[in-house]
Design a protein around this motif. Structure first.
Motif, PDB file in Angstrom:
ATOM      1  N   LYS A 514     -31.940 -29.132 -21.144  1.00 54.36           N
ATOM      2  CA  LYS A 514     -33.130 -28.951 -20.166  1.00 54.36           C
ATOM      3  C   LYS A 514     -34.450 -28.793 -21.152  1.00 54.36           C
ATOM      4  N   HIS A 515     -35.538 -29.213 -20.474  1.00 61.37           N
ATOM      5  CA  HIS A 515     -36.904 -29.180 -21.405  1.00 61.37           C
ATOM      6  C   HIS A 515     -37.900 -29.009 -20.414  1.00 61.37           C
ATOM      7  N   ILE A 516     -38.304 -27.631 -20.294  1.00 61.90           N
ATOM      8  CA  ILE A 516     -39.322 -27.274 -19.072  1.00 61.90           C
ATOM      9  C   ILE A 516     -40.701 -26.484 -19.644  1.00 61.90           C
ATOM     10  N   GLU A 517     -41.655 -27.469 -19.724  1.00 64.55           N
ATOM     11  CA  GLU A 517     -42.908 -26.937 -20.325  1.00 64.55           C
ATOM     12  C   GLU A 517     -43.377 -25.844 -19.339  1.00 64.55           C
ATOM     13  N   ALA A 518     -44.557 -25.216 -19.693  1.00 61.01           N
ATOM     14  CA  ALA A 518     -44.855 -23.849 -19.387  1.00 61.01           C
ATOM     15  C   ALA A 518     -45.245 -24.194 -17.872  1.00 61.01           C
ATOM     16  N   ASP A 519     -46.148 -25.130 -17.743  1.00 59.13           N
ATOM     17  CA  ASP A 519     -46.969 -25.402 -16.405  1.00 59.13           C
ATOM     18  C   ASP A 519     -46.206 -26.566 -15.532  1.00 59.13           C
ATOM     19  N   ALA A 520     -45.044 -27.047 -15.776  1.00 61.40           N
ATOM     20  CA  ALA A 520     -44.521 -28.358 -15.243  1.00 61.40           C
ATOM     21  C   ALA A 520     -44.178 -28.070 -13.980  1.00 61.40           C
ATOM     22  N   LEU A 521     -43.982 -26.746 -13.381  1.00 64.83           N
ATOM     23  CA  LEU A 521     -43.469 -26.617 -12.019  1.00 64.83           C
ATOM     24  C   LEU A 521     -43.886 -24.974 -11.860  1.00 64.83           C
ATOM     25  N   PRO A 522     -43.816 -24.340 -10.757  1.00 64.36           N
ATOM     26  CA  PRO A 522     -43.902 -23.035 -10.431  1.00 64.36           C
ATOM     27  C   PRO A 522     -42.752 -22.348 -10.862  1.00 64.36           C
ATOM     28  N   ASP A 523     -42.771 -21.077 -11.520  1.00 65.26           N
ATOM     29  CA  ASP A 523     -41.623 -20.542 -12.386  1.00 65.26           C
ATOM     30  C   ASP A 523     -40.975 -19.713 -11.392  1.00 65.26           C
ATOM     31  N   ALA A 524     -41.533 -19.548 -10.223  1.00 65.56           N
ATOM     32  CA  ALA A 524     -40.713 -18.488  -9.221  1.00 65.56           C
ATOM     33  C   ALA A 524     -39.421 -19.207  -8.512  1.00 65.56           C
ATOM     34  N   TYR A 525     -39.401 -20.431  -8.591  1.00 67.30           N
ATOM     35  CA  TYR A 525     -38.402 -21.057  -7.474  1.00 67.30           C
ATOM     36  C   TYR A 525     -37.143 -21.800  -8.469  1.00 67.30           C
ATOM     37  N   ASN A 526     -37.122 -21.756  -9.651  1.00 69.50           N
ATOM     38  CA  ASN A 526     -35.890 -22.542 -10.412  1.00 69.50           C
ATOM     39  C   ASN A 526     -34.759 -21.587 -10.872  1.00 69.50           C
ATOM     40  N   ASP A 527     -33.744 -22.249 -11.541  1.00 66.69           N
ATOM     41  CA  ASP A 527     -32.636 -21.445 -11.782  1.00 66.69           C
ATOM     42  C   ASP A 527     -32.939 -20.358 -12.586  1.00 66.69           C
ATOM     43  N   PRO A 528     -32.219 -19.082 -12.132  1.00 63.39           N
ATOM     44  CA  PRO A 528     -32.733 -17.627 -12.722  1.00 63.39           C
ATOM     45  C   PRO A 528     -31.643 -17.576 -13.851  1.00 63.39           C
ATOM     46  N   ASN A 529     -30.887 -18.348 -14.383  1.00 59.65           N
ATOM     47  CA  ASN A 529     -29.886 -18.153 -15.308  1.00 59.65           C
ATOM     48  C   ASN A 529     -30.269 -18.584 -16.582  1.00 59.65           C
ATOM     49  N   PHE A 530     -30.389 -20.024 -16.792  1.00 56.98           N
ATOM     50  CA  PHE A 530     -31.004 -20.628 -17.684  1.00 56.98           C
ATOM     51  C   PHE A 530     -32.175 -20.009 -18.406  1.00 56.98           C
ATOM     52  N   HIS A 531     -32.190 -19.448 -19.753  1.00 54.88           N
ATOM     53  CA  HIS A 531     -33.352 -18.637 -20.297  1.00 54.88           C
ATOM     54  C   HIS A 531     -33.773 -17.387 -19.496  1.00 54.88           C
ATOM     55  N   LEU A 532     -32.849 -16.934 -18.632  1.00 52.47           N
ATOM     56  CA  LEU A 532     -33.040 -15.876 -17.488  1.00 52.47           C
ATOM     57  C   LEU A 532     -34.166 -16.373 -16.543  1.00 52.47           C
ATOM     58  N   GLY A 533     -34.235 -17.516 -16.336  1.00 50.36           N
ATOM     59  CA  GLY A 533     -35.327 -17.913 -15.270  1.00 50.36           C
ATOM     60  C   GLY A 533     -36.597 -18.346 -15.672  1.00 50.36           C
ATOM     61  N   GLY A 534     -37.370 -19.110 -15.074  1.00 48.24           N
ATOM     62  CA  GLY A 534     -38.747 -19.584 -15.214  1.00 48.24           C
ATOM     63  C   GLY A 534     -39.026 -20.957 -15.964  1.00 48.24           C
ATOM     64  N   THR A 535     -39.908 -20.761 -16.627  1.00 49.52           N
ATOM     65  CA  THR A 535     -40.496 -22.226 -17.440  1.00 49.52           C
ATOM     66  C   THR A 535     -40.489 -21.750 -18.910  1.00 49.52           C
TER      67      THR A 535
END
Length: 582
Positions: A514-535
């Motif tokens: 996975k590669h998720i940049e800081a403002d690619a999507l709202p950090d409130a609603y994605n997987d809470p396990n990878f990197h303990l959640g967020g972007t």
């Protein structure tokens, strides 16, 4: 007659037994006096059969048996004495005798059939006709659920920054005073360096679904959870052996006006086909959704799609509570649309693809008008714009324009909240290819690409009036030249073995990135396990699972992730799980 009294005493019998008893009495009453003598053995056998079957209590049956034998004997004697009278067309009756008219056989058969039909109709209605039958309404209700026991360990790099502010805690309180003359304590900080091993956690969910009619359904699901946050129903054990929380996880109604469309309202599971890069697997949606599914005539292709309107948060009806002027109607919404295709181009290969668009309305932070908290104001007019829930990663801005006390400006407290600096309008592409490598082994390749079309760094700094508080690079600068963020996220994953684990002996192995940049999507609603959640996270994950029993499996997963940009934050997570479903 005594026989009639016995029938009345049996009124509390089971309907079937009562019907049998009535039939026996009708048979007895339907015989002429002479016939009773001729059918003595048959009548006695019938009563004995009723006793043996349980239709008559033994004490009642014995009494009937004795009386039937006595009446048969009297009938036999009466028949012999009445023979001369019979030749003249009459029967001589003794005192206490009752004349019983002859009931023809076809009349008795009609009575018997009518009683049988009434009893069977009642049996079908009440569900006791057959031992394996159940009431009709139970066939329209389904109960399902799942249970998971997890051991989770979290490992942090010693090189991580030790100043990772917990902005969610600030927003959940009374704000953080940014004036160093009036506040010398640090803001709440996240743990970034101390490992946490063997955190025992559980997830329990129980759902009930009902088919109200052929087109209307309803469902309710209860779930565990350590908090009311939207992305996880996992409950952490411990806590002094305290009782665990139970939440209303789903409550929905659906109606299918046609075979190819279903409309659902309430709180329901994710109606979109997506990966957990965008929406957590535990995330449910409030609102209204319409789902479409149509098979093309060729049979190899089908089309699907979803439209949804989701209220994310309503402004309070009475805020600020101590002000005569209330907050205007500034509700937050998500509007989403997705369209896709399934293509099975042969027995061993299938492709699924979809494009989606998700527009988040009014979720960005807004800078307030001048706010005189020092004079007793209960709050500022844009306090509503702070997120109701957040994980970490998104760029944040201060949302209060706090006026200073003109008599003591240096010592005026400035308690601040934060809001999202960027708006979010997401374009999403999902792809999945399934192929059979052998009879028992399959391969699934998945890809997910997300782009925030509303991302604009200069617009963010202008909206925040240079009040951006995070996502800066090394060097300590807080200007746009030091700003580090991004608008893109993507995921690739390969799964070997079985895609579902419902039979003993099935196995699965997966590898992904996975590669998720800081403002690619709202950090409130994605997987809470990878990197303990967020972007603002990138890294790989690897896992496997084995079904040791029917619908029960053991799984293990290792996730190694670190920041995309900004201060160093590497977090590895290991999860060992025992899962089952029913």
């Amino acid at each position: 007659m005594n026989i009639r009294n016995r029938v009345l005493d049996a009124s509390t019998l089971h309907p079937v037994r009562r019907a049998l008893l009535c039939g026996a009495v009708l048979l007895a009453l339907g015989m002429p006096t002479g016939a009773m003598a001729a059918e003595e053995t048959t009548m006695v056998k019938l009563i004995r059969g009723l006793i043996a079957s349980g239709a008559l209590r033994p004490e009642d049956g014995q009494a009937l048996l004795l009386q039937a034998e006595a009446e048969a004997a009297r009938a036999s004697a009466g028949t012999a004495a009445a023979t001369p009278a019979a030749s003249t067309g009459g029967v001589a009756l003794e005192a206490g005798d009752v004349r019983v008219p002859y009931v023809p056989q076809h009349v008795r058969d009609g009575i018997r059939d009518e009683v049988r039909e009434e009893v069977m109709a009642q049996a079908r209605q009440e569900g006791w006709a057959a031992p394996n039958e159940v009431a009709e309404w139970t066939k329209r209700i389904r109960v399902s659920g799942d249970m998971r026991v997890r051991s989770e360990s979290r490992f942090y790099s010693d090189n991580n920054s030790d100043i990772e502010i917990d902005w969610a805690a600030i927003n959940g309180g009374s704000g953080y005073d940014t004036n160093t003359n009036t506040n010398l304590v640090l803001p709440p900080l996240r743990n970034t360096r101390q490992d946490r091993r063997n955190l025992w956690r559980i997830r329990a969910r129980l759902a009930v679904e009902a088919d109200i009619s052929e087109r209307t359904r309803a469902g309710v699901r209860l779930a565990s959870g350590s908090s009311d946050g939207p992305v996880s129903t996992t409950e952490q054990l411990g806590g002094g052996l305290s009782k665990k929380d139970l939440w209303l996880d789903q409550a929905w109604l659906s109606y299918a006006p046609a075979d190819w469309v279903t409309i659902t309202g309430g709180r329901f599971g994710n109606p979109f086909w997506s990966s957990d890069t965008l929406f957590s697997n535990d995330l449910n949606f409030d609102g209204l959704a319409a789902s479409f599914d149509h098979d093309l005539p060729s049979g190899d292709l089908s089309l699907f799609g979803t439209l949804a309107v989701v209220p994310l948060e309503y402004t309070s009806d009475n805020s600020p509570s101590q002000s005569q002027v209330k907050t205007p109607n500034e509700n937050k919404w998500l509007s989403g649309a997705q369209a896709g295709v399934n293509w099975r181009f042969n027995e061993s290969n299938a492709l699924r693809a979809a494009v989606g668009y998700y527009d988040y309305k009014n979720i960005s932070g807004k800078l307030s008008s001048s706010c005189t908290l020092y004079a007793g104001a209960a709050g500022c007019d844009t306090d509503w714009s702070r997120p109701a829930f957040m994980q970490k990663g998104n760029t944040l801005m201060l949302i209060r324009d706090i006026a200073l006390d003109p008599f003591d400006p240096a010592n005026t407290p400035t308690p601040q909240y934060v809001g999202l600096a960027s708006p979010f309008r997401l374009a999403n592409l999902n792809l999945r290819w399934d192929t059979a490598l052998s009879e028992d082994i399959g391969l699934r390749l998945e890809g997910d690409y997300i782009r925030n079309l509303a991302y604009d760094e200069r617009a963010m700094f202008a909206r925040a009036n240079n009040g951006i508080v995070n996502n800066f690079g090394a060097g300590g600068g807080t200007g746009i030249e030091a700003f580090r963020s991004g608008d893109t996220a993507w995921m690739l994953q390969a799964t070997f073995g079985a895609t579902t684990l419902d039979k003993k002996g099935q196995w699965q192995a997966l590898l992904g990135y996975k590669h998720i940049e800081a403002d690619a999507l709202p950090d409130a609603y994605n997987d809470p396990n990878f990197h303990l959640g967020g972007t603002n996270a990138r890294g790989y994950y690897v896992g496997g699972a084995y079904a040791f029993d029917r619908r029960s499996w053991l799984s293990a997963k290792w996730m190694a992730a670190k920041e995309v940009s900004g201060a160093p934050l590497a977090i590895d997570v290991f999860q060992l799980e025992f899962n089952t479903g029913f």
